[in-house]
Design a protein around this motif. Sequence first.
Motif, PDB file in Angstrom:
ATOM      1  N   ARG A 284      -0.103   5.256   1.890  1.00  0.00           N
ATOM      2  CA  ARG A 284      -0.016   4.653   0.739  1.00  0.00           C
ATOM      3  C   ARG A 284       0.476   2.951   0.895  1.00  0.00           C
ATOM      4  N   THR A 285       1.385   2.748   1.561  1.00  0.00           N
ATOM      5  CA  THR A 285       1.916   1.349   1.586  1.00  0.00           C
ATOM      6  C   THR A 285       1.496   0.355   2.662  1.00  0.00           C
ATOM      7  N   GLY A 286       1.317   1.224   3.870  1.00  0.00           N
ATOM      8  CA  GLY A 286       1.341   0.215   5.188  1.00  0.00           C
ATOM      9  C   GLY A 286       2.260  -0.165   5.887  1.00  0.00           C
ATOM     10  N   ARG A 287       3.540   0.349   5.232  1.00  0.00           N
ATOM     11  CA  ARG A 287       4.768  -0.263   5.999  1.00  0.00           C
ATOM     12  C   ARG A 287       5.144   1.050   7.111  1.00  0.00           C
ATOM     13  N   ASN A 288       5.335   0.387   8.180  1.00  0.00           N
ATOM     14  CA  ASN A 288       5.668   1.274   9.459  1.00  0.00           C
ATOM     15  C   ASN A 288       7.096   1.755   9.066  1.00  0.00           C
ATOM     16  N   PRO A 289       7.170   3.265   9.154  1.00  0.00           N
ATOM     17  CA  PRO A 289       8.484   4.141   8.933  1.00  0.00           C
ATOM     18  C   PRO A 289       9.383   3.993  10.056  1.00  0.00           C
ATOM     19  N   TRP A 290       8.879   3.471  11.244  1.00  0.00           N
ATOM     20  CA  TRP A 290       9.541   3.561  12.517  1.00  0.00           C
ATOM     21  C   TRP A 290       9.525   2.384  13.221  1.00  0.00           C
ATOM     22  N   PRO A 291      10.234   1.293  12.787  1.00  0.00           N
ATOM     23  CA  PRO A 291      10.035  -0.178  13.337  1.00  0.00           C
ATOM     24  C   PRO A 291      11.026  -0.099  14.539  1.00  0.00           C
ATOM     25  N   SER A 292      11.928   0.962  14.516  1.00  0.00           N
ATOM     26  CA  SER A 292      12.558   0.738  16.104  1.00  0.00           C
ATOM     27  C   SER A 292      12.123   1.451  17.186  1.00  0.00           C
ATOM     28  N   ARG A 293      10.726   1.947  16.962  1.00  0.00           N
ATOM     29  CA  ARG A 293      10.089   2.771  17.932  1.00  0.00           C
ATOM     30  C   ARG A 293       8.789   2.297  18.366  1.00  0.00           C
TER      31      ARG A 293
END
Length: 315
Positions: A284-293
């Motif tokens: 829906r948004t294109g925002r990565n839910p796992w920025p630390s991975r």
Amino acid sequence: MSVKHAIELTCTDGVRLGGHIWEARGACAGSVVVNPATGVLARYYHRYAEFLTEQGFDVLTYDYRGIGASRPEKLRGCPYRWRDWGEFDFDVAVRMLRERNPDKALNVVGHSIGGFLPGLAESAPAIDRLLAVGAQFAYWPDYARHRRLGLFLKWHVAMPTITGICGFFPGRRLGLLEDLPAGVANEWSFRRSRMELSYPRHQRLDVLRRFASVRAAILSIAADDDEYATPSAVRRGLEYYCNALKTAVRLGASDLPVGPRGHFGLFHASHQNGFWLDTAQWLRTGRNPWPSRLEPDPSRKAEPLVRAFLDLSRG
């Protein structure tokens, strides 16, 4: 319950595919094509498709030619190949959803080979986002080291031998996925380090250009215990998308505390209230839910593709 309709898709070469359209609940936020893994029926992804409708997406699930609802009466001697799944089957799926929702974002969720083959389709530039789950193209040296020998013997020795005897790969009878057309099985068995090398020389540049035409945002996800989608396998596949915005993440037990992982586990319904919600957020948004991975930037691996372009152009 979600509303779904059985449909038939007719590819440009006349082959007909079976599938389903799942209608979004409420206002439609976009469309999603679900591409299966090799030898996996579309119905394996039906629960995930129903979940996506609850998140506001129209969803198309379908079987590739030679599989499930798209299987011909006689599979022995059937000429279908991996490349046909991208060039014809996925292509018609994209065109169908683009026609259905011309003003909505068009997304793809591709599992295993299903996350790689979109670049083979002429219609691939229409894709807005590609969620690639365990995506790679089965070059055997990329398999996890501790499983490499066993997987090599299974898929690159036994499979082509049995396929040669039977005229197709009887996977269902052997308890190894679904039955596969001989062309698909042999493309898997004899895949080389460069995908385009399985094409005649005069077709290779065109194949690479199709991948280069994709400018979608790509989020590649693999579980840390996936024996097929190792870091080297993921990078090898992503390098073909040289003009796409690529992000790769590798998830472990702390990211997926409930349910199975591995190559097939992420589509298990136990992930509905965790991993699946995160994938819907990204679609829906294109925002990565796992920025630390985050894995190392896969765009740095594009140099071999550029070099291949130059070599082929000169030749």
